[in-house]
Design a protein around this motif. Structure first.
Motif, mmCIF file in Angstrom:
data_model
loop_
_atom_site.group_PDB
_atom_site.id
_atom_site.type_symbol
_atom_site.label_atom_id
_atom_site.label_comp_id
_atom_site.label_asym_id
_atom_site.label_seq_id
_atom_site.Cartn_x
_atom_site.Cartn_y
_atom_site.Cartn_z
ATOM 1 N N ASP A 62 0.841 -1.185 0.000
ATOM 2 C CA ASP A 62 0.000 0.000 0.000
ATOM 3 C C ASP A 62 0.880 1.240 0.000
ATOM 4 O O ASP A 62 1.941 1.271 0.617
ATOM 5 N N ILE B 187 0.952 4.066 1.352
ATOM 6 C CA ILE B 187 1.377 4.761 2.568
ATOM 7 C C ILE B 187 2.513 4.028 3.272
ATOM 8 O O ILE B 187 3.312 4.611 3.987
ATOM 9 N N ASP B 188 2.609 2.728 3.057
ATOM 10 C CA ASP B 188 3.671 1.955 3.698
ATOM 11 C C ASP B 188 4.870 1.740 2.786
ATOM 12 O O ASP B 188 5.838 1.103 3.178
ATOM 13 N N VAL C 268 -5.931 6.415 6.724
ATOM 14 C CA VAL C 268 -6.001 5.342 5.717
ATOM 15 C C VAL C 268 -5.278 4.110 6.265
ATOM 16 O O VAL C 268 -4.348 4.209 7.063
ATOM 17 N N GLY D 171 -3.319 7.086 14.095
ATOM 18 C CA GLY D 171 -3.806 6.272 12.972
ATOM 19 C C GLY D 171 -2.669 5.656 12.187
ATOM 20 O O GLY D 171 -2.766 4.531 11.688
ATOM 21 N N SER E 152 -2.145 1.824 11.477
ATOM 22 C CA SER E 152 -1.889 1.306 10.128
ATOM 23 C C SER E 152 -0.684 0.378 10.121
ATOM 24 O O SER E 152 -0.716 -0.707 9.531
ATOM 25 N N SER F 32 -0.710 -3.587 9.435
ATOM 26 C CA SER F 32 0.154 -4.079 8.358
ATOM 27 C C SER F 32 1.066 -5.186 8.855
ATOM 28 O O SER F 32 1.255 -6.213 8.194
#
Lengths: 499, 601
Positions: free
Chosen positions: A67, A69-70, A256, B96, B100, B104
């Motif tokens: 993703d 954002i990562d 997100v 957040g 995330s 993940s």
């Protein structure tokens, strides 16, 4: 009699011997591919399009969903462990030079003379930003003509709100403020404006330029400076701040990948009235139209949603774009010559006339047929290749070098065609915009503090947007942090290089 | 002994019955074997299915437990609480990011996680597009749960999922409690849920979908198919499964095993299609049956052929032989039928029977001829005895005449008397078989006497090979012929006649001809004479004539059988020739039948 039997078996063995040899030496080559939409190549899906390409090139895709954002975090970890995936689809504007200098990437063998279909797109200046030390370190995925000002985002509005508020399509920020306020007044449980991604929201106030790698001539400093270091950046955040303070923006638009519903979820479910969305035909079809047809199979989106321009500024100027190619294909340093050839052959095929037909129409005889030389779709009404083949979400844009051709595709769904037509109009409006100097590598020059100057502009922008002390004061603090990180040295080094 | 042999004889009908019985037995054995195999296969399959089910249930429970722990870990993470409790937008954004990263990382811990969901108490009933329209029920369950647990199975549409095709995910949820000092720890501030992909669960079922003939379906209490095929179960069955844990349904075609999967609050239905499972066995059985039927047909064909070509001809032959055995007057013939060997055997038998009949007839004819011959001989002997005057008186008289002729110097008379006495003695006395030289000597004696009568009117010529003189021939078979030639041929002729006698031999026969140049025989009489000579014992009209030649023929037949020929050829006014042919083989062996008395009339 026994001699004949032995001869028969010998003949049988000799007959099969070459086949056995081939099987032993010609096993499918595994290619690990990482990036957005990579999961669409998962073997869990029954997907004949993926299977077709795998069999054609004797490869086997191993997807690694990353993703966005990562991505930076993930790839830097992989680079440190020397375990880069074979192929990376990554917007590496902040990490490109880091990866090159850490020997995590491998350059292309030459100017791709062996892959003519791919080669035609890899021309200066498009590949310029992916070059370093005379070598090409990646393949651009999205190319825009040098003089083209393509708007990256638009705003999608549910028509019911235009009808309920009785307002026309807004043009400038003030118009938008009125519309969003009217929506909020009518129903405060509805979010007036959300966005497809955090940075999409920041583009709402024509923030495209500072967000990217634009360097702007600053007369007061007699120098080029990064766009995010200019007062214009602060002003644009201030414009957005007005909407934020009025509660007109999605309060969770930055949240997100943390299990919360996305802006797209809210917009599709009717919990948000407007959404800032990319103008990419691929994104529209792969995500929005695909999801819409899942939720409202009998309601065409064009009847419920319309697309409008981003707001122009007080002078009537619209947002601008630049010849950037943030999204690119990179190859791990661990990829062998043979594997690289197999990957480039696949990309070359996808850029060939036959590959273009595959990416636009699917498989001949199954998804389309040729009538008088023209393709005619065989898909059911309302069905798209995105609906039919999971892998199409990625394979369609694995090389995404022909966006203009896609936009002019007569077979686009009505909503995508409408958006494409709007984009043409916006491009005309954007042509008047000033164009600034852009460089991916400029931000990546090593400063004297020993670090790459790599600010997280999305986070900084949100910090300014929400700062209790106000945007101006927060921007001053941010600039001080930039100085502490060595932005002056960066500017100096860039200017020296330019001279 | 005879009845015992008959008892072991197999008729063609019995043979066919035996073939049918063997075949029926074979088919019965095959069907029985098939039935046994069917039972074994079904029982083993049932055991296997139950084993896999147990394994699956255990594996799934263990797997779900791991997901539960993951959810619990997430729910008690500080970043999650901070995100849910912080009101400041920027601080919430930073929290957040932590959430995330947490999600993940947890996704990388265990495969099969489609998505993490983080709910707030004030969330709308429907928030996530991917979870569709059933979220109100999900939210309600989340609000009710106090600990990490299975929330249920819900439809899930992946971004890449095909339109119209629903996937299902198992939702495991856990409430998030506030741990701040100000608030009670029981205060629920949100919930974390994880969607587990159906593929992750289905992987446990690979042992099922790798098996042919087995269909499975994982359904929830609303009979929604979560995984696998669309298999239905009645509410009654579901209730029974919920109560008992498992339920079996079995009929002729299918076998259904329903097992409760508490970890998912679902029921797993495994349906075994017996026909598919046993398809290979049935095919093999069918093939074997076809093979047996083929063998049966082949055996029947062979039996029919054996019956037609061996057994039935053998029975016919046996019947014919039996009838011939019991009834001598029955026609001496057996049917020629069956295969080549039988036809050849029957034909040989028929030829033997024909030969036997012919020989029997010939024997009867010979006996009849012998009987007639004996009668004739008796008659002749009677005639001879009647005509016989005291031969010693004749011999003495002739000797007296010869002596007187010598005294009175009449040598011709003396010699004639001497030859006559010699001729007379030869015809009366001596063996029946004599050398040809003796026969010729007697002819010379006779001709000397005739020369006295005819003088120079008769000229004689002899052509006799030396190698025939010793051959033994029946006595008095030449003299009557010479006498016939003189008396009936030359005597009537006014001109000088020639009498010639030849005796020759070739490899196989002795050839004797007596020829005269006399008056000859008319054709009708010649034909009649030859017909008489061909069958000398057959009585025919006109037999009184040529009695001398007929007697010679009879003597020769009695002595040599039918292996001689005697033919007369003649041309009127040109002469007559009698030709005798006698086989050397019989002459050299016996000289004919020595027991036959001469019939010199």
């Amino acid at each position: 009699m026994s001699r004949r039997i032995i001869a028969f078996f010998l003949a049988l063995i000799m007959w099969y011997a070459p086949a056995l040899g081939e099987e032993a030496t010609d096993a499918a080559m595994t290619i690990t591919i990482a990036g957005e939409y990579a999961d669409s190549l998962a073997s869990d899906y029954s997907d004949s399009l993926r299977t077709y390409l795998e069999e054609r090139f004797n490869i086997e895709f191993h997807p690694l969903q990353i993703d966005t954002i990562d991505a930076s975090y993930f790839y830097r970890l992989r680079a440190a462990a020397n375990e880069f995936p074979d192929v990376m689809l990554y917007d590496a504007q902040w990490d490109f030079l880091y990866f090159v200098q850490s020997n995590a990437l491998r350059p292309l063998p030459d100017i791709l003379s062996a892959y003519p279909n791919l080669r035609q797109y890899i021309t200066y200046p498009y590949a310029h930003n992916l070059q370093y030390n005379g070598l090409i370190w990646g393949l651009p995925r999205s190319l825009y003509a040098q003089e083209m000002r393509m708007p990256g985002y638009c705003v999608l509005i549910r028509r019911e709100w235009l009808e309920r508020t009785g307002m026309k399509e807004p043009e400038n920020v003030e118009d938008w403020y009125e519309l969003l306020s009217a929506i909020h007044t009518l129903d405060d449980s509805v979010i007036p404006l959300t966005s497809q991604s955090p940075w999409a929201m920041f583009n709402f106030t024509y923030f495209y330029a500072p967000f990217s790698n634009t360097w702007i001539w600053e007369p007061s400093m007699n120098s080029y400076v990064p766009g995010f270091y200019t007062q214009s950046y602060c002003e644009r955040i201030s414009a957005l701040r007005g909407l934020w303070d009025a509660g007109l923006l999605d309060p969770d638009f930055m949240d997100v990948h943390c299990g919360r519903p996305t802006g797209v979820d809210r917009f599709l479910l009717g919990q948000a009235a407007c959404i800032v969305y990319p103008t990419s035909i691929h994104a529209i079809m792969a995500e929005l139209l695909h999801r819409w047809s899942q939720i409202y199979p009998n309601e065409p989106i064009e009847d419920q949603v319309t697309a409008v321009f981003l707001p122009c500024d007080a002078e009537g100027q619209y947002s601008e774009s630049h010849d950037v190619n943030m999204s690119a294909i990179y190859f791990s340093a661990n990829v062998s010559d043979e594997k690289l050839d197999r990957i480039l052959s696949l990309l070359d095929y996808l850029c060939s006339p036959e590959g273009l037909m595959l990416r636009r129409w699917g498989m001949e005889g199954i998804d389309y047929t040729l009538v008088d030389g023209e393709p005619v779709s065989l898909l059911e009404d309302g069905m798209t290749l995105y609906d039919k083949y999971p892998s199409y979400s990625l394979l369609r844009v694995l090389p995404n070098l022909d966006e203009a051709a896609i936009r002019s595709d007569v077979s686009l769904p009505p909503f995508a065609a409408m958006l494409s037509e709007k984009c043409d109009q916006w491009e005309e409006l954007c042509m008047r915009q000033q164009r600034h100097w852009t460089s991916m590598k400029a931000n990546m020059i090593l400063t004297s503090s020993g670090i790459y100057f790599n600010p997280n502009l999305t986070e900084i922008s949100f910090r300014m947007l929400t700062a209790p002390e106000g945007v101006e004061k927060c921007f001053e603090s941010v600039k001080e942090e930039f100085v502490e990180q060595g932005i002056d040295q960066l500017i100096h080094k860039v200017m020296v290089n330019l001279k | 002994m005879k009845s015992k042999m008959f008892r072991h004889t197999v008729t063609h009908r019995q043979f066919i019955h035996m073939v049918l019985a063997i075949t029926a037995t074979l088919i019965a054995v095959i069907l029985l074997t098939c039935l046994l195999y069917t039972t074994v296969i079904l029982r083993r399959n049932q055991n296997d299915v139950e084993g896999v089910l147990t394994k699956y249930r255990d594996s799934l429970t263990s797997q779900i437990e791991e997901y539960v722990q993951l959810v619990q870990t997430a729910a008690y993470d500080a970043s999650v609480r901070e995100y849910l409790q912080t009101e400041d937008a920027y601080a919430r954004h930073l929290a957040g990011q932590g959430v995330s990263t947490l999600f993940s990382n947890l996704k990388m811990v265990k495969n099969g996680i489609e998505e993490f969901f983080l709910f707030k108490p004030d969330d709308a009933e429907v928030t996530h597009v991917s979870l569709g329209a059933q979220q109100p029920a999900l939210m309600e369950r989340l609000r009710q749960c106090k600990n990490p647990e299975i929330i249920g199975v819900y439809p899930y549409s992946s971004l890449y999922g095909r339109r119209g095709e629903s996937n299902f995910v198992t939702i495991v949820g856990c409430p998030v409690y506030s741990l701040t000092i100000e608030e009670q720890q029981t205060n629920v501030i949100g919930a974390v849920a994880v969607a587990i992909s159906s593929q992750a669960i289905e992987r446990n079922l690979h042992e099922f979908y790798q098996r042919e003939g087995i269909r499975y379906s994982l359904i929830d209490q609303n009979q929604t198919v979560i995984l696998g095929d669309k298999l239905e179960a009645s509410q009654k069955d579901l209730a029974a499964v919920a109560e008992l844990g498992r339920l079996e349904r079995d009929n002729l075609v299918t076998s259904v095993l329903m097992t409760s999967i508490p970890a998912m609050d679902a029921v797993l239905i495994v349906q075994t299609d017996k026909m598919v499972l046993l398809k290979d066995l049935f095919v093999i059985t069918l093939l074997v049956l076809c093979l047996v039927m083929g063998i049966l047909i082949a055996m029947l064909c062979m039996a029919g052929r054996i019956s037609r070509e061996i057994t039935m001809p053998l029975a016919s032959l046996t019947d014919a032989v039996k009838q011939m055995d019991t009834d001598p007057t029955h026609i001496r013939h057996v049917p020629e039928e069956g295969n080549a060997d039988f036809r050849m055997l029957s034909a040989s038998l028929n030829r033997m029977l024909l030969t036997e009949t012919r020989l029997t007839n010939e024997l009867l004819e010979a006996n009849r001829n012998l009987y007639e011959s004996e009668l004739t001989q008796k008659h002749l002997e009677l005639q001879f005895l009647r005509s016989q005057i005291n031969p010693h008186f004749l011999y003495n008289t002739l000797e007296t005449i010869r002596s007187i002729a010598v005294v009175r110097k009449v040598p011709e008379v003396a010699l004639a008397a001497k030859n006559l006495a010699k001729l007379l003695r030869y015809s009366i006395k001596g063996r029946e078989i004599m050398p040809l030289s003796s026969e010729l000597e007697i002819i010379h004696c006779y001709l000397y006497i005739q020369e006295l009568r005819f003088g120079s009117r008769i000229r004689t010529e002899f052509a006799v090979d030396d190698d025939v003189l010793d051959l033994q021939i029946p006595r008095m078979c030449l003299q009557p012929l010479v006498e016939n030639a003189v008396v009936h041929g030359l005597e009537s002729s006014v001109e000088q006649g020639v009498l010639s006698v030849t005796c020759q031999r070739d490899i196989r026969s002795l050839w004797i001809t007596v020829r005269d140049t006399g008056v000859g025989i008319c054709p009708e009489e010649l034909e009649h004479l030859n017909s008489l000579l061909a069958n000398p014992f057959e009585k025919k009209p006109g037999q009184q004539t040529s009695i001398g030649m007929l007697n010679v023929a009879r003597r020769l037949q009695l002595s040599l059988g039918n292996d001689f020929t005697m033919e007369v050829s003649s041309k009127l006014n040109h002469g007559t020739m009698v030709t005798l042919r006698m086989p050397l083989e019989k002459l050299e062996q016996t000289g004919g039948n020595a027991d036959v008395q001469g019939a010199t009339g």
